[in-house]
Design an enzyme around this catalytic site. Sequence first.
Site, PDB file in Angstrom:
ATOM      1  N   LYS A 123       0.853  -1.206   0.000  1.00  0.00           N
ATOM      2  CA  LYS A 123       0.000   0.000   0.000  1.00  0.00           C
ATOM      3  C   LYS A 123       0.886   1.253   0.000  1.00  0.00           C
ATOM      4  CE  LYS A 123      -0.006  -0.242   4.973  1.00  0.00           C
ATOM      5  NZ  LYS A 123      -0.607  -0.822   6.175  1.00  0.00           N
ATOM      6  N   TYR A 125      13.872  31.320   4.210  1.00  0.00           N
ATOM      7  CA  TYR A 125      12.645  31.977   4.688  1.00  0.00           C
ATOM      8  C   TYR A 125      12.656  32.163   6.202  1.00  0.00           C
ATOM      9  CZ  TYR A 125      10.498  31.150   0.117  1.00  0.00           C
ATOM     10  OH  TYR A 125      10.199  31.150  -1.214  1.00  0.00           O
TER      11      TYR A 125
HETATM   12  C1  LIG Z   1       0.191  -1.657   6.877  1.00  0.00           C
HETATM   13  C2  LIG Z   1      -0.310  -2.924   7.450  1.00  0.00           C
HETATM   14  C3  LIG Z   1       0.578  -3.935   7.831  1.00  0.00           C
HETATM   15  C4  LIG Z   1       2.087  -3.791   7.774  1.00  0.00           C
HETATM   16  O1  LIG Z   1       2.556  -3.028   8.857  1.00  0.00           O
HETATM   17  P1  LIG Z   1       4.137  -2.765   9.033  1.00  0.00           P
HETATM   18  O2  LIG Z   1       4.255  -2.160  10.370  1.00  0.00           O
HETATM   19  O3  LIG Z   1       4.523  -1.823   7.937  1.00  0.00           O
HETATM   20  O4  LIG Z   1       4.781  -4.100   8.905  1.00  0.00           O
HETATM   21  C5  LIG Z   1       0.043  -5.141   8.254  1.00  0.00           C
HETATM   22  N1  LIG Z   1      -1.309  -5.311   8.339  1.00  0.00           N
HETATM   23  C6  LIG Z   1      -2.185  -4.342   8.002  1.00  0.00           C
HETATM   24  C7  LIG Z   1      -3.637  -4.595   8.122  1.00  0.00           C
HETATM   25  C8  LIG Z   1      -1.722  -3.125   7.553  1.00  0.00           C
HETATM   26  O5  LIG Z   1      -2.590  -2.169   7.224  1.00  0.00           O
END
Ligand SMILES: *Cc1c(COP(=O)(O)O)cnc(C)c1O
Length: 368
Positions: free
Chosen positions: A37, A256
């Site tokens: 994702k 800035y």
């Molecule tokens: C993002 C996510 C993970 C992975 O988490 P990490 O801490 O990046 O390993 C696992 N399960 C779900 C449901 C997630 O949304």
Amino acid sequence: MQLTSRVVAKVDKYALLHNYNKVKSLARSSKVLAMVKGNGYGHGIVNIASSLPQADGFAVATLQEAFVLREYGIKQPIALTSGFINKEELLCVEKLGLDVFLHAPEQVRILEQSDLSSDIRVWLYVDTGMHKLGFHPSEVAELYSRLSALPFVKSSIHLMTHFACADYDSAKTNKQIEVFEGATSGYDCPKSMANSAAIIDYPLTHKDWVRPGIMLYGVSPKSGVTGQQLGLEPVMRLSSFLISIKNIKKGESVGYHSLWTAPKDSTIGIVSIGYGDGYPWSAPNGTPFWLNGHICPTVGRVSMDYIAIDLSAVSSPVVGSEVVIWGPELPVERVASIVGLSPYYLVTSVGSRSSHYTSENNIFEKQS
Ligand SMILES: *Cc1c(COP(=O)(O)O)cnc(C)c1O
């Protein structure tokens, strides 16, 4: 016309494979749902998914991401973590052949009112204490039987949960484990609990599927330790270059709001990266950059396209020199702790400018 890229994110496929193998060595008998994702946590979703043919599946947050992967030709299961929000989206899910995480009662109702012609696999999301997504543990029995009654729901409904604090709070994590076990022990079906932190620290949570995200990218899920210290290798190397060098006098200020004033006559360099490229606007004076073996601290406010760094440590700096923002030379965890942001956030923010990817010698480059 060949344009010079302002910012390059090199994605190291060998580091990715090393980290994947690390997951497998920790959770030998579990399948791996690789979390891609957030555009592969900022690394480019296609770069990552196409480099992991051995992954048992991928998980994305949006239908767009799933579409991109299917378009590219990714054949493995792809799970949609948000599931679908209406009938139209459910039809897309069916068309793309996706798995869905079911976390809300509306989704179960939409499923019950649909007549899908192909089977879909559902992951029933149990809320064991994060209180973000998922059903109350007491609802599992009823939902399981309602879902089992649907002809198009693939048998072996998957049961899953997600940890809120596996990176630092063992009391809370153990409580979540206990709640999940209590709600699901009567079901002989595939189960999934572990994110990266749990893969590393809670072997009992490995179950049938592990869901590594950040550790695949070589970044530590835990603060106070780097991925490299956990035996992981950074996948992203983010770099830019010096476009200008200037000498400024003691007492003159930079950028800035004049947030930094030279305590002595100084040489500063202007690097062509800014918050428009995903670099955090809030980075304070002193945030490290790496130039040819030297750490060069930022001076003054990060602007949209540029940031100034103090070149005092560099003997003869030249315009065009490569500057590493983070990567093997400079852990993103170190930058994150100085900026006061999560390394998850830093890597995922990369490349908000239009960008493209190239592939050469198994190294992918994301450019903006
Ligand atoms: C993002 C996510 C993970 C992975 O988490 P990490 O801490 O990046 O390993 C696992 N399960 C779900 C449901 C997630 O949304």
